[in-house]
Structure formats: structure tokens, C-alpha cells
Design a protein around this motif. Sequence first.
Motif, PDB file in Angstrom:
ATOM      1  N   THR A   2       8.958  -3.533  24.893  1.00  0.00           N
ATOM      2  CA  THR A   2      10.017  -4.654  24.697  1.00  0.00           C
ATOM      3  C   THR A   2      10.313  -5.514  23.559  1.00  0.00           C
ATOM      4  OG1 THR A   2       7.807  -6.150  25.456  1.00  0.00           O
ATOM      5  CG2 THR A   2       9.500  -5.401  27.065  1.00  0.00           C
ATOM      6  N   ARG A  41      14.162  -7.021  19.266  1.00  0.00           N
ATOM      7  CA  ARG A  41      14.394  -6.840  18.000  1.00  0.00           C
ATOM      8  C   ARG A  41      15.786  -6.109  17.640  1.00  0.00           C
ATOM      9  NH1 ARG A  41       8.854  -6.818  17.078  1.00  0.00           N
ATOM     10  NH2 ARG A  41       8.765  -4.603  17.682  1.00  0.00           N
ATOM     11  N   ALA A  92       6.049 -17.176  19.765  1.00  0.00           N
ATOM     12  CA  ALA A  92       5.909 -17.583  21.256  1.00  0.00           C
ATOM     13  C   ALA A  92       6.450 -16.410  22.281  1.00  0.00           C
ATOM     14  CB  ALA A  92       6.696 -18.944  21.718  1.00  0.00           C
ATOM     15  N   GLY A 107       3.960  -3.557  25.475  1.00  0.00           N
ATOM     16  CA  GLY A 107       4.132  -4.965  25.097  1.00  0.00           C
ATOM     17  C   GLY A 107       4.614  -5.712  26.481  1.00  0.00           C
ATOM     18  N   ARG A 124       0.244 -16.063  17.567  1.00  0.00           N
ATOM     19  CA  ARG A 124       0.295 -15.035  18.124  1.00  0.00           C
ATOM     20  C   ARG A 124      -0.918 -14.566  19.111  1.00  0.00           C
ATOM     21  NH1 ARG A 124       2.477 -10.818  14.048  1.00  0.00           N
ATOM     22  NH2 ARG A 124       2.477  -9.327  15.321  1.00  0.00           N
TER      23      ARG A 124
HETATM   24  P1  ADP Z   1       3.119  -8.051  18.670  1.00  0.00           P
HETATM   25  O1  ADP Z   1       2.580  -7.407  19.905  1.00  0.00           O
HETATM   26  O2  ADP Z   1       2.721  -7.517  17.493  1.00  0.00           O
HETATM   27  O3  ADP Z   1       2.829  -9.280  19.171  1.00  0.00           O
HETATM   28  P2  ADP Z   1       5.721  -7.202  19.600  1.00  0.00           P
HETATM   29  O4  ADP Z   1       6.739  -6.361  18.927  1.00  0.00           O
HETATM   30  O5  ADP Z   1       5.308  -6.626  21.138  1.00  0.00           O
HETATM   31  O6  ADP Z   1       4.932  -7.729  18.836  1.00  0.00           O
HETATM   32  O7  ADP Z   1       6.644  -8.416  20.255  1.00  0.00           O
HETATM   33  C1  ADP Z   1       7.440  -9.205  19.168  1.00  0.00           C
HETATM   34  C2  ADP Z   1       7.768 -10.702  20.027  1.00  0.00           C
HETATM   35  O8  ADP Z   1       8.731 -10.247  20.997  1.00  0.00           O
HETATM   36  C3  ADP Z   1       6.661 -11.471  20.839  1.00  0.00           C
HETATM   37  O9  ADP Z   1       6.092 -12.360  19.669  1.00  0.00           O
HETATM   38  C4  ADP Z   1       7.542 -12.191  21.889  1.00  0.00           C
HETATM   39  O10 ADP Z   1       8.303 -13.322  21.343  1.00  0.00           O
HETATM   40  C5  ADP Z   1       8.583 -11.256  22.168  1.00  0.00           C
HETATM   41  N1  ADP Z   1       7.967 -10.336  23.379  1.00  0.00           N
HETATM   42  C6  ADP Z   1       7.731  -9.215  23.336  1.00  0.00           C
HETATM   43  N2  ADP Z   1       7.237  -8.616  24.493  1.00  0.00           N
HETATM   44  C7  ADP Z   1       7.469  -9.715  25.437  1.00  0.00           C
HETATM   45  C8  ADP Z   1       7.010  -9.975  26.710  1.00  0.00           C
HETATM   46  N3  ADP Z   1       6.699  -9.050  27.382  1.00  0.00           N
HETATM   47  N4  ADP Z   1       7.365 -11.202  27.096  1.00  0.00           N
HETATM   48  C9  ADP Z   1       7.706 -12.139  26.588  1.00  0.00           C
HETATM   49  N5  ADP Z   1       7.996 -12.258  25.166  1.00  0.00           N
HETATM   50  C10 ADP Z   1       7.888 -10.823  24.522  1.00  0.00           C
END
Ligand code: ADP
Length: 216
Positions: free
Chosen positions: A31, A36, A57, A85, A171
Motif C-alpha cells: 500500500t 507513493r 499518520a 502494509g 510512525r
Molecule cells: P512504513 O511501513 O515504512 O511506515 P509504508 O511504505 O508502508 O511505510 O507506508 C508509508 C505511509 O503510507 C504510511 O506512513 C501511511 O501514511 C501510508 N499507508 C501505507 N499503508 C497504509 C494503510 N494500510 N493504511 C493507512 N495508511 C497507510
Amino acid sequence: MRIILVGPPGAGKGTQAEKIVAKYNVAHISTGDILRANVKAGTELGKKAKSFMDAGALVPDDVIVGMMRGRLAEDDCKNGFILDGFPRTVPQAEALDSLLAEMGIKLDGVILLDVDDDTVVERLCGRRMCKKCGRIFHVSFKPSSKGDLCDECGGELYQRDDDKEEVIRQRLAVYHSQTAPLVDYYGKAGLLLRVPGAEAGDKVLGHIEAMLGSRA
Ligand code: ADP
Ligand code: ZN
């Protein structure tokens, strides 16, 4: 095979997911990567998500669930998938349960990559990326022989904005309050496999194979 990877930021979910994909040829759904890409392309979804992401957040559940409903319906998921994620909150896990029920499929397991906070901070704070080729280094664990420049291409190394200690702490706080309850949720469902994430990379794949074998 349909599995979920859960763990704090910096636990190595992406690295493990790639190994699993190489072996089982299933779809890797991250996700974070999807979000991104949407931010970069300036889509409506990206515009909604950006401010949450910048603050460390979570993006609201309804946005994420809508996005995943579409993604899981795509063709490449027929052979199975690994979710990296997602879900990240109990309401997301409940929404996933109903989605899978609608689709008539079941999860094989949920893998928790268990890494403590100090390790996460140490790993992410020390991480450096090459501006030119994207190669990843670590100031203590994997330093470049050329100091602040990339071994490989001579590019400049930099620290990502969200790898700054304050954002990492934020985080982690979000992980403990919103995501850690999933451990209980999937534990009760009999789906949880806890793997010490600090173990050398290939051992994790072994644990996963053993889990899948014992369920087959
Ligand atoms: P990490 O696990 O290193 O924090 P990710 O690449 O998985 O980074 O996620 C980056 C950002 O994307 C998160 O900090 C959040 O803002 C958003 N995000 C990713 N997946 C989700 C999810 N399932 N629900 C809500 N926000 C998400
Ligand atoms: Zn480089």
C-alpha cells in the motif's frame, strides 16, 4: 498462497515480500508503494493521501479499503498475493475479511516480523540512499567505501525525510496504537506466525515455508 506481512516500519517487510514473490510468483501488494506512486502522479487518491503520509499518520481507512478493493480484483491476484502494509488497523482487517468472503477466498496466514523499537530507529536513522542510482546503504551496517558518495556510481548519499528520528518515532507510535492490535486479531483467528525480524533474511522464508507446509 495468500498471506499478510505485519510489522513496524523498518522490520524488512519489503525485502521479505520480494523473496516470497520470487519463490511463489504471487502479486506483491504494498500500500505504501501504491500511495507513493499516486502522490508522484498527482492523482485524486495521491492528493488525499499526501498530507497524512508527510505527517507520519495513517491515510483514512475508507480511502485505503476502496483502493484495495480494486487492487485485489486485478488479474495478477488470481495466483495469490502477499499484502505488505495492509491491513494496518482493526477496521481495515474487518473490511478485508468481508472482501475476501465476497470473493470466496481465505487467508493462509499472517506473518508478524517482530522487531523492537530501538532496532527500528537504529536501522532507519542510519539508512542512506544514493541520489543517482537509489542504492541503499547504512552508516554502520553497510557503509559505502567512499564515505558520503555511492560505491557504485559516485552519486551523493542522502537521508530520506521520513527516516529522520522524529518522524520514525511518530510512525512507531502509530504502529503501536493502531497496528499492533492486529496481532491479537489474527492470533485469535489462528492465523498468526511470529518471526523474529532481526534474524538473518533467509530464515524468515524458511519459517514461512514451514507454515505453509504444515497447513497444506
Ligand atoms: P512504513 O511501513 O515504512 O511506515 P509504508 O511504505 O508502508 O511505510 O507506508 C508509508 C505511509 O503510507 C504510511 O506512513 C501511511 O501514511 C501510508 N499507508 C501505507 N499503508 C497504509 C494503510 N494500510 N493504511 C493507512 N495508511 C497507510
Ligand atoms: Zn549510486
